[in-house]
Design an enzyme around this catalytic site. Structure first.
Site, PDB file in Angstrom:
ATOM      1  N   HIS A  10       1.952  60.869   5.864  1.00 14.32           N
ATOM      2  CA  HIS A  10       2.140  60.019   4.680  1.00 14.32           C
ATOM      3  C   HIS A  10       3.111  60.681   3.698  1.00 14.32           C
ATOM      4  CE1 HIS A  10      -2.065  57.979   5.353  1.00 14.32           C
ATOM      5  NE2 HIS A  10      -1.255  57.856   6.392  1.00 14.32           N
ATOM      6  N   ASP A  28     -15.233  52.091  13.319  1.00  9.74           N
ATOM      7  CA  ASP A  28     -15.011  52.958  14.489  1.00  9.74           C
ATOM      8  C   ASP A  28     -16.300  53.207  15.247  1.00  9.74           C
ATOM      9  OD1 ASP A  28     -12.596  53.380  13.125  1.00  9.74           O
ATOM     10  OD2 ASP A  28     -13.278  55.302  12.312  1.00  9.74           O
ATOM     11  N   ASP A  30       4.523  55.692  10.692  1.00 13.09           N
ATOM     12  CA  ASP A  30       3.397  56.622  10.702  1.00 13.09           C
ATOM     13  C   ASP A  30       2.971  56.858  12.152  1.00 13.09           C
ATOM     14  OD1 ASP A  30       1.379  58.122   9.575  1.00 13.09           O
ATOM     15  OD2 ASP A  30       0.088  56.423   9.097  1.00 13.09           O
ATOM     16  N   ASP A  90      -6.256  63.378  11.868  1.00 12.62           N
ATOM     17  CA  ASP A  90      -5.947  61.943  11.861  1.00 12.62           C
ATOM     18  C   ASP A  90      -4.722  61.773  12.755  1.00 12.62           C
ATOM     19  OD1 ASP A  90      -5.561  59.316  11.401  1.00 12.62           O
ATOM     20  OD2 ASP A  90      -5.484  59.441   9.215  1.00 12.62           O
ATOM     21  N   ASP A 120       1.420  59.452  13.437  1.00 15.51           N
ATOM     22  CA  ASP A 120       0.120  60.142  13.581  1.00 15.51           C
ATOM     23  C   ASP A 120       0.068  61.063  14.789  1.00 15.51           C
ATOM     24  OD1 ASP A 120      -1.034  59.068  11.308  1.00 15.51           O
ATOM     25  OD2 ASP A 120      -2.017  57.415  12.346  1.00 15.51           O
ATOM     26  N   GLU A 149      -6.494  58.694  -0.530  1.00 16.57           N
ATOM     27  CA  GLU A 149      -5.492  59.186   0.431  1.00 16.57           C
ATOM     28  C   GLU A 149      -4.179  58.466   0.178  1.00 16.57           C
ATOM     29  OE1 GLU A 149      -6.887  59.279   4.506  1.00 16.57           O
ATOM     30  OE2 GLU A 149      -4.857  58.926   5.225  1.00 16.57           O
ATOM     31  N   HIS A 160     -14.589  55.610  10.123  1.00 16.75           N
ATOM     32  CA  HIS A 160     -14.651  54.341   9.388  1.00 16.75           C
ATOM     33  C   HIS A 160     -15.855  53.598   9.968  1.00 16.75           C
ATOM     34  CE1 HIS A 160     -10.250  55.106   9.593  1.00 16.75           C
ATOM     35  NE2 HIS A 160     -10.148  54.453   8.445  1.00 16.75           N
TER      36      HIS A 160
HETATM   37  C1  XUL Z   1      -3.899  55.312   7.789  1.00 14.72           C
HETATM   38  C2  XUL Z   1      -4.815  56.458   7.626  1.00 14.72           C
HETATM   39  C3  XUL Z   1      -6.274  56.140   7.672  1.00 14.72           C
HETATM   40  C4  XUL Z   1      -7.066  56.934   6.696  1.00 14.72           C
HETATM   41  C5  XUL Z   1      -8.510  56.536   6.594  1.00 14.72           C
HETATM   42  O1  XUL Z   1      -2.574  55.645   7.769  1.00 14.72           O
HETATM   43  O2  XUL Z   1      -4.382  57.571   7.498  1.00 14.72           O
HETATM   44  O3  XUL Z   1      -6.739  56.313   8.959  1.00 14.72           O
HETATM   45  O4  XUL Z   1      -7.026  58.289   6.983  1.00 14.72           O
HETATM   46  O5  XUL Z   1      -8.680  55.196   6.335  1.00 14.72           O
HETATM   47 CO    CO Z   2      -5.293  59.435   7.207  1.00 16.75          CO
END
Ligand code: XUL
Ligand code: CO
Length: 436
Positions: free
Chosen positions: A269, A102, A305, A337, A307, A230, A99
């Site tokens: 997700h 970042d 989430d 991610d 991650d 996404e 991003h």
């Molecule tokens: C948020 C997510 C983000 C996207 C990119 O849940 O997955 O990091 O991948 O904006």
């Molecule tokens: Co993502």
């Protein structure tokens, strides 16, 4: 040249190896079905988690120091670049995703943010050349800053949308300059909390208009890659407009955006949407919209989430089965991610997490290829639908059948006794192949 990670280059050592800093399954040059593992998997480092996330959560401050020995914001972000490329090089990861926020500090104004980006981007460019590392996709963070509290492209105030446009325009410029093959929209704040203050029709029209503007700008400036949306059902807003793959496809078709956009499917997700990872990949595949993957995993016991780095081999196997059925990645790849747990707070943990995840996807690829070669699953599915190859079924497939012809036919056959779905048998087949 400063060394940031006291870890050697990670190599393949095979399943017998007990070396934590070695791959047990990921053998980059090994050929599987006409391509190398590296070409199939296209691993990517997520700049936000790996270079920025410090373990901060709702209950406490960060547990990891990612300032890389500097305190001036711009100096910190310069060091992040060198650290990122050392890490990718040592892991043999050939792609990254970012991003705008970042890679450079935001500073006090939009102009300052843009000039900070102009300082950092040439350093990234130089490191990409040095290591032969490529950009998978770029994106803009239009969700963290307080100005986006009611949305970015779907904000209730036009000035906010203009701000988001400035960020996306610049992020597209950088993506083009760095040769990125994709550009992602994850609609962080594109959703709502209550209909009491929301004009949903207007917000969705605006979102589509914004995406159209971004496509027009990027195409005019030579971007030939894919745009991805996404999907995510919740977090941060209660109702995210990009709920899941099917919702996004309907949205894209309503606004005539389906030719420019594919989907970036994230495992966690899918979990939040109440779907399996492979379900979201399959919906994308059968609609010719499988673009890229955010490779992570959630936790069934937590509703958010998380991650996590992906290590569930059943999940990676079924995911890679979908990827292989789709014919593999073109512009996309497997972007981690994912972040190390708050309690896994050393630089070595970042390596171990990537190694575990890369091995899990290597196993997923090996297994998926074995399932295809074995052929029992595909043969079972084909046989299960065989009645659509002849007679009345073939008429349905060919568009010759009508409700009347089906009804007439039904009267001639007596009762129907469908065959077993054999789920347990098929699960047994999968295990016998995975653990042979
Ligand atoms: C948020 C997510 C983000 C996207 C990119 O849940 O997955 O990091 O991948 O904006
Ligand atoms: Co993502």
């Amino acid at each position: 040249m400063k060394e940031f990670f006291k870890v050697p280059e990670v190599k393949y050592e095979g399943t017998e190896s007990k070396n934590p800093f070695a791959f047990k399954y990921y053998e980059k040059e090994r050929r599987i079905g006409g391509k190398t593992m590296g070409e199939h998997l296209k691993f990517s480092m997520a700049y936000w988690h790996t270079m920025c996330a410090d373990g901060t959560d709702m209950f406490g401050v960060g547990t990891m120091d990612k300032s890389f020995g500097e305190s001036d914001p711009l100096a910190v972000y310069k060091q992040k670049v060198y650290a990122a490329f050392e890490l990718m090089h040592k892991l043999g990861i050939e792609f990254f995703c970012f991003h705008d926020r970042d890679i450079a500090p935001e500073g006090k104004s939009l102009a300052e943010f843009q000039s900070n980006l102009d300082v950092i981007v040439p350093i990234i460019e130089e490191q990409m050349k040095k290591y032969g590392i490529k950009l998978l996709w770029g994106t803009a963070n239009c969700f963290s800053n307080p100005r986006y509290m009611h949305g970015a492209a779907t904000a209730c105030e036009a000035d906010v949308m203009a701000f988001a446009a400035a960020q996306v325009k610049k992020a597209i410029d950088i993506t083009i300059r760095l040769g990125g093959t994709g550009y992602v929209f994850w609609g962080g704040r594109e959703g709502y909390e209550t209909l009491l203050n929301t004009d949903m029709a207007l917000e969705q029209d605006n979102y589509a208009a914004f995406l159209r503007m971004a496509v027009d700008y990027a195409r005019k400036n030579g971007f030939t890659g894919d745009f991805y949306i996404e999907p995510k059902p919740k977090e941060p807003t209660k109702h995210q407009y990009d709920f899941d793959a099917a919702t996004v496809l309907a949205f894209l078709r309503k606004y005539g955006l389906e030719k420019d956009f594919k989907l970036n499917i994230e495992a966690n997700h899918a979990t939040l949407a109440g779907h399996t990872f492979e379900h979201e990949l399959c919906i994308s595949r059968i609609n010719n919209a499988l673009g890229s993957v955010d490779a992570n995993q959630g936790d069934e016991h937590l509703g958010w989430d998380t991650d996590q780095f992906p290590t569930d081999v059943y999940a990676t196997t079924y995911a890679m089965l979908e990827v292989l059925r789709a014919g593999g990645f073109t512009t996309g790849g497997l972007n981690f991610d994912a972040k190390t747990r708050r309690g896994s707070n050393t630089p070595e943990d970042i390596f171990l997490a990537h190694i575990a995840a890369m091995d899990a996807f290597a196993l997923g690829l090996i297994n998926a290829q074995k399932l295809i070669q074995d052929g029992r699953i595909d043969a079972f599915i084909k046989e299960r639908y065989a009645s659509f190859e002849t007679g009345i079924g073939a008429d349905v497939r060919a568009g010759r059948a009508t409700l009347e012809t089906l009804a007439e036919y039904a009267l001639t056959i007596g009762d129907v006794k469908p065959a077993s779905g054999r789920q347990e048998y098929l699960e047994m087949v999968v295990n016998s192949i995975l653990f042979a």
